[in-house]
Design an enzyme around this catalytic site. Sequence first.
Site, PDB file in Angstrom:
ATOM      1  CG  HIS A  56      -0.283  -0.033   2.754  1.00 46.33           C
ATOM      2  ND1 HIS A  56       0.540  -0.767   3.418  1.00 46.33           N
ATOM      3  CD2 HIS A  56      -0.495   0.684   3.012  1.00 46.33           C
ATOM      4  CE1 HIS A  56       0.757  -1.074   4.105  1.00 46.33           C
ATOM      5  NE2 HIS A  56       0.125   0.367   4.849  1.00 46.33           N
ATOM      6  CG  HIS A  58      -0.222   4.207   4.881  1.00 47.39           C
ATOM      7  ND1 HIS A  58      -0.655   3.498   6.200  1.00 47.39           N
ATOM      8  CD2 HIS A  58      -1.621   5.045   4.378  1.00 47.39           C
ATOM      9  CE1 HIS A  58      -2.167   4.177   5.554  1.00 47.39           C
ATOM     10  NE2 HIS A  58      -2.060   5.080   4.611  1.00 47.39           N
ATOM     11  CG  ASP A  60       4.446   3.205   7.516  1.00 47.27           C
ATOM     12  OD1 ASP A  60       3.977   3.378   7.169  1.00 47.27           O
ATOM     13  OD2 ASP A  60       4.328   2.822   8.437  1.00 47.27           O
ATOM     14  CG  HIS A  61       4.303   0.139   4.626  1.00 42.28           C
ATOM     15  ND1 HIS A  61       4.081  -1.200   5.364  1.00 42.28           N
ATOM     16  CD2 HIS A  61       4.139   0.927   6.055  1.00 42.28           C
ATOM     17  CE1 HIS A  61       3.428  -1.895   5.749  1.00 42.28           C
ATOM     18  NE2 HIS A  61       2.911  -0.696   6.411  1.00 42.28           N
ATOM     19  CG  HIS A 114      -4.030  -0.084   7.183  1.00 43.39           C
ATOM     20  ND1 HIS A 114      -3.727   0.514   7.798  1.00 43.39           N
ATOM     21  CD2 HIS A 114      -3.124   0.087   6.205  1.00 43.39           C
ATOM     22  CE1 HIS A 114      -2.741   1.187   8.605  1.00 43.39           C
ATOM     23  NE2 HIS A 114      -1.915   1.190   7.140  1.00 43.39           N
ATOM     24  CG  ASP A 133       0.502  -1.604   7.414  1.00 48.24           C
ATOM     25  OD1 ASP A 133       1.580  -2.574   8.348  1.00 48.24           O
ATOM     26  OD2 ASP A 133       0.223  -0.550   8.082  1.00 48.24           O
ATOM     27  CG  HIS A 171       3.571  -2.501  11.425  1.00 48.53           C
ATOM     28  ND1 HIS A 171       4.460  -0.363  11.617  1.00 48.53           N
ATOM     29  CD2 HIS A 171       3.179  -1.653  10.244  1.00 48.53           C
ATOM     30  CE1 HIS A 171       4.091   0.252  10.656  1.00 48.53           C
ATOM     31  NE2 HIS A 171       2.942  -0.400   9.384  1.00 48.53           N
TER      32      HIS A 171
END
Length: 243
Positions: A56, A58, A60-61, A114, A133, A171
Amino acid sequence: MPLEIIRIPALTDNYIWLVHDPASGDTVVVDPGEADPVLAEAAARGWRIGQIWNTHWHPDHTGGNAAIKEATAATITAPAAEADRIPTADRLVAEGDTVMLGDHAATVLETPAHTAGHVTYHFADGALLFPGDTLFAMGCGRLFEGSAGQMHANLQRLAALPPETMVYCAHEYTLANARYALSTEPGNAAIADRLSEVELARMNGLPTIPTTIGEECATNPFMRAVSVAQFAERRAAKDAFPG
């Protein structure tokens, strides 16, 4: 030959996954939130990164996409529904598409909630799952761009996979998730036992990921929710849980 999978801690609590096929020499990075630790790990092992798979959009990915691509010329695969948010993508995928690592095929599963276009990568032949996530150990992602109905359906779909399927979550949230899980099902001995194991692991600085589908079916309160209404109630309670 089985795939080799390396966990790379990143940012605050992310795990980036480096997946290597010894037979072909191909290597893929799943959800690189940053580039430097990935490039360092691959160099230390003598692995050439040829691909990046994003679940996805985001940051942090995806934050390491551009730098890894520049350093390695890796091809980036990302969900088609989030193409506008992942400008580094070279290939866009959707439900039922296949991505390859050497001779190993992973099927793309659409798992929105998400984020609106979230996908999961599933290697059926090796019983491996990279859910980003969507699914965590004893938890699930927050509903930022989707509904409780979508996430409940996602988790029921994943719960139907073989119990030995290894789950490589993105995570390290297991301790907080386990504490909430026990508050939800205080009579569940499997949850109580797992909380003790997780507390010991984290006290010693050890990771709790990967998990398995079987473990999640026994101890994950979101996967165990029997209806959309129960899932929604649990998700709202977890969002307010003190930790």
